[in-house]
Design a protein around this motif. Structure first.
Motif, PDB file in Angstrom:
ATOM      1  N   ASP A  45       3.017  -7.483  32.026  1.00 48.61           N
ATOM      2  CA  ASP A  45       2.543  -6.427  32.928  1.00 48.61           C
ATOM      3  C   ASP A  45       1.019  -6.294  32.903  1.00 48.61           C
ATOM      4  O   ASP A  45       0.435  -5.535  33.672  1.00 48.61           O
ATOM      5  CB  ASP A  45       3.175  -5.079  32.561  1.00 48.61           C
ATOM      6  CG  ASP A  45       4.658  -5.066  32.884  1.00 48.61           C
ATOM      7  OD1 ASP A  45       5.061  -5.818  33.789  1.00 48.61           O
ATOM      8  OD2 ASP A  45       5.400  -4.329  32.216  1.00 48.61           O
ATOM      9  N   ARG A  46       0.391  -7.014  31.991  1.00 45.72           N
ATOM     10  CA  ARG A  46      -1.070  -6.921  31.904  1.00 45.72           C
ATOM     11  C   ARG A  46      -1.752  -8.245  32.255  1.00 45.72           C
ATOM     12  O   ARG A  46      -2.887  -8.501  31.860  1.00 45.72           O
ATOM     13  CB  ARG A  46      -1.486  -6.445  30.506  1.00 45.72           C
ATOM     14  CG  ARG A  46      -0.866  -5.091  30.137  1.00 45.72           C
ATOM     15  CD  ARG A  46      -1.692  -4.325  29.149  1.00 45.72           C
ATOM     16  NE  ARG A  46      -3.068  -4.103  29.566  1.00 45.72           N
ATOM     17  CZ  ARG A  46      -3.448  -3.171  30.440  1.00 45.72           C
ATOM     18  NH1 ARG A  46      -2.562  -2.385  31.010  1.00 45.72           N
ATOM     19  NH2 ARG A  46      -4.719  -3.034  30.751  1.00 45.72           N
ATOM     20  N   ALA A  47      -1.035  -9.075  33.009  1.00 45.06           N
ATOM     21  CA  ALA A  47      -1.623 -10.366  33.420  1.00 45.06           C
ATOM     22  C   ALA A  47      -2.366 -10.169  34.745  1.00 45.06           C
ATOM     23  O   ALA A  47      -1.782 -10.273  35.815  1.00 45.06           O
ATOM     24  CB  ALA A  47      -0.511 -11.403  33.580  1.00 45.06           C
ATOM     25  N   PHE A  48      -3.635  -9.841  34.636  1.00 42.03           N
ATOM     26  CA  PHE A  48      -4.425  -9.563  35.838  1.00 42.03           C
ATOM     27  C   PHE A  48      -5.413 -10.690  36.118  1.00 42.03           C
ATOM     28  O   PHE A  48      -5.865 -11.367  35.195  1.00 42.03           O
ATOM     29  CB  PHE A  48      -5.226  -8.256  35.676  1.00 42.03           C
ATOM     30  CG  PHE A  48      -4.354  -7.063  35.406  1.00 42.03           C
ATOM     31  CD1 PHE A  48      -3.392  -6.677  36.324  1.00 42.03           C
ATOM     32  CD2 PHE A  48      -4.497  -6.341  34.233  1.00 42.03           C
ATOM     33  CE1 PHE A  48      -2.583  -5.570  36.079  1.00 42.03           C
ATOM     34  CE2 PHE A  48      -3.691  -5.241  33.973  1.00 42.03           C
ATOM     35  CZ  PHE A  48      -2.735  -4.857  34.900  1.00 42.03           C
TER      36      PHE A  48
ATOM     37  N   LYS B 295       3.899  -6.971  41.877  1.00 45.49           N
ATOM     38  CA  LYS B 295       2.920  -7.371  40.864  1.00 45.49           C
ATOM     39  C   LYS B 295       1.959  -8.415  41.405  1.00 45.49           C
ATOM     40  O   LYS B 295       0.892  -8.622  40.870  1.00 45.49           O
ATOM     41  CB  LYS B 295       3.641  -7.938  39.641  1.00 45.49           C
ATOM     42  CG  LYS B 295       4.426  -6.894  38.923  1.00 45.49           C
ATOM     43  CD  LYS B 295       5.186  -7.544  37.799  1.00 45.49           C
ATOM     44  CE  LYS B 295       6.262  -6.596  37.298  1.00 45.49           C
ATOM     45  NZ  LYS B 295       7.225  -7.275  36.476  1.00 45.49           N
TER      46      LYS B 295
ATOM     47  N   ASP C 130       0.439 -16.902  37.116  1.00 47.32           N
ATOM     48  CA  ASP C 130       0.296 -16.814  35.656  1.00 47.32           C
ATOM     49  C   ASP C 130      -0.176 -18.142  35.058  1.00 47.32           C
ATOM     50  O   ASP C 130       0.434 -19.185  35.281  1.00 47.32           O
ATOM     51  CB  ASP C 130       1.637 -16.438  35.013  1.00 47.32           C
ATOM     52  CG  ASP C 130       2.043 -15.031  35.371  1.00 47.32           C
ATOM     53  OD1 ASP C 130       1.522 -14.095  34.768  1.00 47.32           O
ATOM     54  OD2 ASP C 130       2.876 -14.872  36.289  1.00 47.32           O
TER      55      ASP C 130
ATOM     56  N   SER D  19      -4.517 -16.163  36.496  1.00 44.23           N
ATOM     57  CA  SER D  19      -4.707 -15.160  35.430  1.00 44.23           C
ATOM     58  C   SER D  19      -4.396 -15.822  34.094  1.00 44.23           C
ATOM     59  O   SER D  19      -3.482 -16.648  34.015  1.00 44.23           O
ATOM     60  CB  SER D  19      -3.781 -13.966  35.677  1.00 44.23           C
ATOM     61  OG  SER D  19      -2.663 -14.023  34.842  1.00 44.23           O
TER      62      SER D  19
ATOM     63  N   ASP E  50       1.532  -9.435  27.150  1.00 41.28           N
ATOM     64  CA  ASP E  50       2.315  -8.500  27.959  1.00 41.28           C
ATOM     65  C   ASP E  50       2.254  -8.909  29.440  1.00 41.28           C
ATOM     66  O   ASP E  50       1.196  -8.816  30.072  1.00 41.28           O
ATOM     67  CB  ASP E  50       1.729  -7.084  27.776  1.00 41.28           C
ATOM     68  CG  ASP E  50       2.471  -6.045  28.598  1.00 41.28           C
ATOM     69  OD1 ASP E  50       3.420  -6.418  29.330  1.00 41.28           O
ATOM     70  OD2 ASP E  50       2.105  -4.864  28.508  1.00 41.28           O
TER      71      ASP E  50
ATOM     72  N   VAL F  56      -1.225 -13.837  28.818  1.00 43.38           N
ATOM     73  CA  VAL F  56      -1.379 -12.735  27.861  1.00 43.38           C
ATOM     74  C   VAL F  56       0.004 -12.360  27.311  1.00 43.38           C
ATOM     75  O   VAL F  56       1.024 -12.744  27.892  1.00 43.38           O
ATOM     76  CB  VAL F  56      -2.033 -11.490  28.530  1.00 43.38           C
ATOM     77  CG1 VAL F  56      -3.491 -11.749  28.874  1.00 43.38           C
ATOM     78  CG2 VAL F  56      -1.265 -11.066  29.783  1.00 43.38           C
TER      79      VAL F  56
END
Ligand SMILES: O=P(O)(O)OC[C@H]1O[C@H](O[C@H]2O[C@H](CO)[C@@H](O)[C@H](O)[C@H]2O)[C@H](O)[C@@H](O)[C@@H]1O
Length: 209
Positions: free
Chosen positions: A17-20, A48, A6, A10, A15, A13
């Motif tokens: 769960d939306r850190a891609f 994840k 993180d 990536s 959320d 962000v």
């Protein structure tokens, strides 16, 4: 190569769960791993993450699950607060909360943890992190990997750790070992033992290409 996830691979962000990783970054990391032994060292749950991480704290699982439930219950009426179960550690996010409520949330978390002296609280980027009080951190994980790969005492091996947070103790571990160096990913100066810095994940991708 040791890479935090993180804020490093990536972008940050709202959320978690939306850190891609963007497609380009995935490709870069894949190519990098073809040239050098490469590990993603993250506190996140393995489901994840995409690569390797170390989870030596299984005996704490029941306690962590219990605390997770309590924290969800305690914070459920706090708009924007989000409790994330990373299996071997917990994260209480306050990025999406009203700033005026941050200290109240911290108090709620501390009051739950009072009953659990075997867990400790640290703070990351708009997140409170709860983990077992064992001597295990990213620095130790890095050292464990170096030793397991037989690289610990090699003078021709140059480990590099890239991470975004001052809690990334791997910076210090490399400096103490006098082997390799750390790169901090941040737009602002932070008190770390990193030797260099990059501003954001895009720059990390560019440099690793
Ligand atoms: O130990 P790390 O691998 O560096 O994990 C630290 C935390 O990273 C994630 O939270 C951070 O990124 C989120 C997504 O961009 C962002 O919303 C949050 O504010 C950041 O703190 C992860 O979700 C947490 O579980 C980790 O503790």
């Amino acid at each position: 190569m040791f890479l935090d996830y993180d804020g490093t691979l990536s972008p940050i962000v709202a959320d978690p769960d939306r850190a891609f990783m963007f497609r380009k970054m995935r490709k870069t990391v894949k190519n990098l791993a073809k040239c050098f032994p490469t590990a993603i060292v993250s506190g996140r749950c393995r489901d994840k993450d995409t690569e390797l991480l170390f989870q030596p704290v299984s005996e704490f699982l029941p306690m962590i699950n219990e605390v997770y439930k309590q924290l969800v219950e305690t914070t459920k009426s706090t708009p924007g607060a989000k409790v994330e179960n990373n299996k071997f550690c917990l994260s209480v996010h306050f990025r999406c909360m009203d700033e005026k409520k941050w200290s109240e949330l911290a108090q709620q978390v501390k009051s739950v943890l009072k009953e659990y002296p075997k867990l400790r609280l640290t703070q990351g980027r708009k997140v409170l992190e709860i983990r077992p009080t064992i001597k295990w951190d990213k620095g130790k994980a890095l050292e464990f990997l170096l030793e397991s790969l037989g690289f610990a005492d090699c003078t021709d091996v140059f480990p590099v750790y890239i991470g975004d947070d001052r809690t990334d103790d791997a910076f210090k571990r490399l400096r103490d070992r006098g082997q390799g160096f750390g790169i901090l990913v941040s737009k602002f100066p932070k008190d770390t033992s990193a030797s260099y810095s990059l501003q954001e994940p895009d720059e990390v991708g560019f440099k690793l290409t």
